[in-house]
Design an enzyme around this catalytic site. Structure first.
Site, PDB file in Angstrom:
ATOM      1  N   SER A 161       0.808  -1.229   0.000  1.00 51.92           N
ATOM      2  CA  SER A 161       0.000   0.000   0.000  1.00 51.92           C
ATOM      3  C   SER A 161       0.837   1.273   0.000  1.00 51.92           C
ATOM      4  O   SER A 161       0.324   2.332  -0.356  1.00 51.92           O
ATOM      5  CB  SER A 161      -0.927   0.017   1.222  1.00 51.92           C
ATOM      6  OG  SER A 161      -0.172  -0.085   2.409  1.00 51.92           O
TER       7      SER A 161
ATOM      8  N   ASP B  53      -4.835   7.100   8.338  1.00 51.93           N
ATOM      9  CA  ASP B  53      -5.936   6.205   8.724  1.00 51.93           C
ATOM     10  C   ASP B  53      -5.544   5.164   9.762  1.00 51.93           C
ATOM     11  O   ASP B  53      -6.223   4.164   9.923  1.00 51.93           O
ATOM     12  CB  ASP B  53      -6.485   5.506   7.477  1.00 51.93           C
ATOM     13  CG  ASP B  53      -5.426   4.655   6.783  1.00 51.93           C
ATOM     14  OD1 ASP B  53      -4.268   4.643   7.240  1.00 51.93           O
ATOM     15  OD2 ASP B  53      -5.755   3.995   5.779  1.00 51.93           O
TER      16      ASP B  53
ATOM     17  N   HIS C  99      -1.603   4.180   7.207  1.00 51.62           N
ATOM     18  CA  HIS C  99      -0.898   4.844   6.107  1.00 51.62           C
ATOM     19  C   HIS C  99      -0.659   6.327   6.378  1.00 51.62           C
ATOM     20  O   HIS C  99      -1.393   6.943   7.152  1.00 51.62           O
ATOM     21  CB  HIS C  99      -1.718   4.668   4.819  1.00 51.62           C
ATOM     22  CG  HIS C  99      -2.102   3.243   4.567  1.00 51.62           C
ATOM     23  ND1 HIS C  99      -3.344   2.730   4.896  1.00 51.62           N
ATOM     24  CD2 HIS C  99      -1.391   2.212   4.057  1.00 51.62           C
ATOM     25  CE1 HIS C  99      -3.385   1.440   4.590  1.00 51.62           C
ATOM     26  NE2 HIS C  99      -2.210   1.095   4.093  1.00 51.62           N
TER      27      HIS C  99
END
Ligand code: NAG
Ligand code: NAG
Ligand code: NAG
Ligand code: NAG
Length: 380
Positions: free
Chosen positions: A37, A342, A345
């Site tokens: 990610s 979040d 991240h």
């Protein structure tokens, strides 16, 4: 979402020395990216395995955009600096995506080691490399059939002249802490890196010559890990990060760095650049106020409030009934004050800071001021 004056001031200085956009001529016609990610531009979302809702993307794309961020991620800023468009995800088939300037195989949740039944992403590093091999052979086949699709596809020589970027390994370590001891995790690092090396060798055999490897960040500072593993204050360092996680990341990075050195010796006709993301991010977290941030660890978009604003039951953008009440997780008022978006991240503001530091060339081995001639090519 106003930026704060100190960030602006800082960026002005950076843009004078190394203008952030449209500036450094890296001279790569295309980029092929592999990772998790940290550099996923829509792969996991395109696969349909997971979905993300607003406020993801709120600060830049104004829709979730497939990125696990409120806006742009590091690779977006690096593409910009190379004068290249944002990378499309390999699996994104809607809207005539162009792969002319490269392709992104990174998928959120991916590991270097092969995925298991409990993995978030089935697209572990070996699969991403296989996807690349299929991508390349299909591109070459389509190009051989005529010029019709050429404007959407990399030219044949881009596969050799392009930049191959990697940012993966964080999930191998972070995931292992749920079932293994610290010593077991450290003992598994050579196996993880052998799998990484095998993938790089396959790419090299297919003609890749320019490698750009990000090391892994201070995962002990991520709210998700602090929430799960940091309840005992003795396990936290002075920044409030889980020491064991950061120690594992450092040991992983030492061996990753050594691997890059070794491969530079093996692949004599190649350039391998190792980038120390760990140092940049830990400096940001320790000295956040100097860089214009107010919250180094607490999530901007999360549930539960200070000190972490993170709850495993409910993610940013989700609506759920918790303790009999319907809850929708919204973002903080100004995400540019937060390092973390979040709970897992980084925010766009943090990614922009990290990217500006990468582009100084000081955190690379070899540092690119003395090795890479493209930096002499600064356009003001
Ligand atoms: C590696 O970088 C050098 C400059 O430092 C350059 O001359 C050379 O072409 C690069 N090698 C490859 C394979 O791109
Ligand atoms: C924070 O800044 C100080 C002063 O520049 C520096 O010595 C220190 O290494 C930084 N902390 C981290 C974790 O990088
Ligand atoms: C739910 O309620 C219980 C009991 O009142 C409380 O201990 C717990 O912290 C609450 N959980 C959340 C997520 O608010
Ligand atoms: C966010 O902004 C609203 C409206 O301006 C204000 O009422 C609220 O107190 C702010 N929240 C925080 C945490 O600053």
């Amino acid at each position: 979402m106003a930026s704060k004056p100190c960030i602006l001031q800082f960026l002005t200085i950076v843009s004078f020395l190394f203008p952030l956009t449209n500036s450094i001529d890296f001279n790569f016609p295309a980029v092929f990216n592999f990772g998790d990610s940290n550099s996923d531009t829509g792969e996991l979302i395109a696969s349909g395995i997971e979905s993300i809702n607003p406020p993801y993307g709120e600060i830049y794309f104004h829709n979730p955009s497939g990125r696990y961020c409120d806006g742009r991620i590091i690779i977006d800023f690096l593409m910009d600096a190379m004068d290249l468009p944002f990378l499309n995800a390999y699996l994104d088939s809607i809207g005539i995506p162009s792969f002319r300037k490269g392709c992104n195989f990174a998928a959120a949740g991916s590991t270097i080691l092969p995925a298991t039944a409990t993995s978030v992403s089935p697209f572990s590093f070996g699969i991403q490399v296989s996807q690349f091999l299929r991508f390349k052979s299909q591109v070459l086949e389509l190009l051989s059939k005529g010029k019709k699709l050429a404007k959407y596809l990399p030219a044949e020589d881009y596969f050799q002249k392009g930049l191959y970027m990697f940012d993966i390994g964080q999930n191998d370590l972070a995931g292992a802490f749920y079932s293994k001891t610290f010593d077991q995790i450290v003992a598994s690092i050579p196996t993880i890196l052998l799998e990484f090396e095998n993938g790089l060798k396959k790419l090299y055999d297919q003609g890749a010559r320019n490698f750009w490897v990000h090391n892994t960040g201070p995962l002990g500072c991520i709210p998700q890990n602090v929430a799960k593993f940091g309840s005992d204050p003795l396990k936290l360092d002075e920044q409030g990060c889980v020491s064991g996680h950061n120690q594992a990341a450092k040991l992983f990075n030492l061996q990753l760095h050594a691997l890059c050195k070794k491969l530079q010796g093996d692949f004599t006709d190649s350039n391998i650049t190792y980038v120390d993301i760990y140092t940049i991010k830990s400096n940001l977290i320790a000295n956040y106020s100097r860089y214009g941030f107010e919250q180094p660890i607490m999530a901007c978009c999360g549930y539960g409030g200070a000190p972490l604003n993170y709850d495993t039951q409910i993610m940013c953008g989700q609506t759920k009934v918790i303790n009999g009440t319907s809850v929708t997780v919204k973002a903080c008022n100004d995400s540019t004050e937060y390092v973390n978006w979040d709970g897992i991240h980084y925010t766009e503001a943090a990614n922009q800071y990290v990217s500006s530091q990468i582009l100084t060339g000081k955190y690379s081995d070899p540092p690119f001021v003395d090795k890479m001639p493209f930096l002499l090519n600064i356009k003001f």
